[in-house]
Write an enzyme that holds these catalytic residues in place. Structure first.
Site, mmCIF file in Angstrom:
data_model
loop_
_atom_site.group_PDB
_atom_site.id
_atom_site.type_symbol
_atom_site.label_atom_id
_atom_site.label_comp_id
_atom_site.label_asym_id
_atom_site.label_seq_id
_atom_site.Cartn_x
_atom_site.Cartn_y
_atom_site.Cartn_z
ATOM 1 N N ASP A 125 0.793 -1.245 0.000
ATOM 2 C CA ASP A 125 0.000 0.000 0.000
ATOM 3 C C ASP A 125 0.825 1.295 0.000
ATOM 4 O O ASP A 125 0.517 2.218 0.767
ATOM 5 C CB ASP A 125 -0.960 0.011 1.193
ATOM 6 C CG ASP A 125 -1.985 -1.111 1.142
ATOM 7 O OD1 ASP A 125 -1.909 -1.956 0.235
ATOM 8 O OD2 ASP A 125 -2.862 -1.143 2.021
ATOM 9 N N ASP A 161 -4.636 -0.762 -1.750
ATOM 10 C CA ASP A 161 -5.940 -0.516 -1.142
ATOM 11 C C ASP A 161 -6.798 0.113 -2.247
ATOM 12 O O ASP A 161 -6.391 1.122 -2.838
ATOM 13 C CB ASP A 161 -5.735 0.462 0.029
ATOM 14 C CG ASP A 161 -6.676 0.224 1.192
ATOM 15 O OD1 ASP A 161 -6.998 -0.937 1.485
ATOM 16 O OD2 ASP A 161 -7.082 1.220 1.827
ATOM 17 N N HIS A 181 -10.617 1.029 -2.858
ATOM 18 C CA HIS A 181 -11.993 1.092 -2.353
ATOM 19 C C HIS A 181 -12.966 1.756 -3.325
ATOM 20 O O HIS A 181 -12.626 2.760 -3.959
ATOM 21 C CB HIS A 181 -12.027 1.900 -1.050
ATOM 22 C CG HIS A 181 -11.232 1.311 0.071
ATOM 23 N ND1 HIS A 181 -11.290 -0.014 0.421
ATOM 24 C CD2 HIS A 181 -10.356 1.893 0.945
ATOM 25 C CE1 HIS A 181 -10.496 -0.220 1.463
ATOM 26 N NE2 HIS A 181 -9.901 0.910 1.789
ATOM 27 N N LYS A 206 -7.208 -4.897 -2.915
ATOM 28 C CA LYS A 206 -8.041 -5.352 -1.794
ATOM 29 C C LYS A 206 -8.966 -4.237 -1.338
ATOM 30 O O LYS A 206 -8.752 -3.067 -1.670
ATOM 31 C CB LYS A 206 -7.151 -5.812 -0.632
ATOM 32 C CG LYS A 206 -6.268 -4.701 -0.106
ATOM 33 C CD LYS A 206 -5.318 -5.213 0.949
ATOM 34 C CE LYS A 206 -4.325 -4.141 1.318
ATOM 35 N NZ LYS A 206 -4.935 -2.908 1.842
ATOM 36 N N CYS A 208 -2.115 -2.540 7.570
ATOM 37 C CA CYS A 208 -1.988 -3.499 6.462
ATOM 38 C C CYS A 208 -0.676 -4.260 6.461
ATOM 39 O O CYS A 208 -0.641 -5.417 6.051
ATOM 40 C CB CYS A 208 -2.241 -2.785 5.141
ATOM 41 S SG CYS A 208 -3.987 -2.297 5.003
HETATM 42 C C1 VGL Z 1 -4.740 0.841 5.614
HETATM 43 C C2 VGL Z 1 -6.247 1.833 7.020
HETATM 44 C C3 VGL Z 1 -7.238 1.711 6.082
HETATM 45 C C4 VGL Z 1 -3.337 0.380 5.361
HETATM 46 C C5 VGL Z 1 -5.723 0.688 4.662
HETATM 47 O O1 VGL Z 1 -2.930 0.267 4.191
HETATM 48 O O2 VGL Z 1 -2.608 0.139 6.353
HETATM 49 N N1 VGL Z 1 -5.004 1.391 6.802
HETATM 50 N N2 VGL Z 1 -6.975 1.137 4.909
HETATM 51 ZN ZN ZN Z 2 -8.411 1.245 3.341
#
Ligand code: VGL
Ligand code: ZN
Length: 192
Positions: free
Chosen positions: A10, A52, A54, A96, A140
């Site tokens: 991420d 990430d 969404h 994801k 993550c």
């Molecule tokens: C993450 C919070 C929400 C991360 C992803 O990549 O650590 N943290 N979504």
């Molecule tokens: Zn997230």
């Protein structure tokens, strides 16, 4: 022979300074991970990047009662990898958090463009050891490391290549302790 894969978690615009869910000094992992990426590419070893990814109405967002501000929304700049991250052509991308109903912190819940889960892809590449860096240490990265250990992989966490959100002070230290307790090796110096 141990076969390693690099897992970059991420490293996206929204998790870096100025982003929607910024991690303090999150962008500092970029030059370190660029060296790792070049090393693994040069060695011909597998490289996976998680993303990430969404939808705008995701359950983890505050408007839906979730814990986070909107971040890494598909079609926005914030979802992109950091512009300075040098993503090799051989790298596979695993997305994801695409289902609006559920959050997914772990890279082991992510799928590539063919629909393969990270673990299936790692098995196909006969990987037994994961080298992990990225964002965020306490979400993550932690989830990915713990799932990797649970799936039977040896896991090395690159401390110089991770940064945390630290909603509560000390969350990242706690996450590292938990990863070590579960069998991860934490390297505090750049190894390659
Ligand atoms: C993450 C919070 C929400 C991360 C992803 O990549 O650590 N943290 N979504
Ligand atoms: Zn997230």
């Amino acid at each position: 022979m141990v076969r390693s894969a690099l897992i970059v978690v991420d490293v996206q615009v929204d998790f870096c300074p100025g982003g929607a869910l910024q991690v303090q000094d999150g962008d500092e992992v970029v030059p370190v991970l660029n060296r790792c990426l070049a090393h693994f590419e040069h060695q011909g070893l597998p490289i996976a990047l998680t993303q990430d990814f969404h939808p705008a109405n995701h359950a983890s967002f505050s408007a839906q009662g979730g814990p986070w501000p909107p971040h890494c929304v598909q079609g926005t700049v914030g979802v992109d990898f950091h512009p300075d991250l040098l993503v090799p052509a051989s790298a596979e991308i695993f997305r994801k958090g695409t289902d609006p109903r559920y959050d997914a912190y772990s890279g082991f819940q992510a799928r590539d463009a063919r629909g393969l889960l990270l673990e299936q892809w790692l098995r196909q590449h006969e990987v037994d050891h994961l080298v992990v860096g990225g964002l965020a240490t306490d979400y993550c990265v932690q989830a990915t490391v713990l799932d990797g250990l649970g799936a039977g992989f040896a896991v090395t966490v690159l401390q110089v290549a991770i940064r945390g959100v630290n909603v509560h002070p000390g969350d990242s230290e706690e996450a590292l302790v938990k990863m070590v307790a579960n069998g991860a090796q934490v390297l505090s110096q750049y190894p390659f």
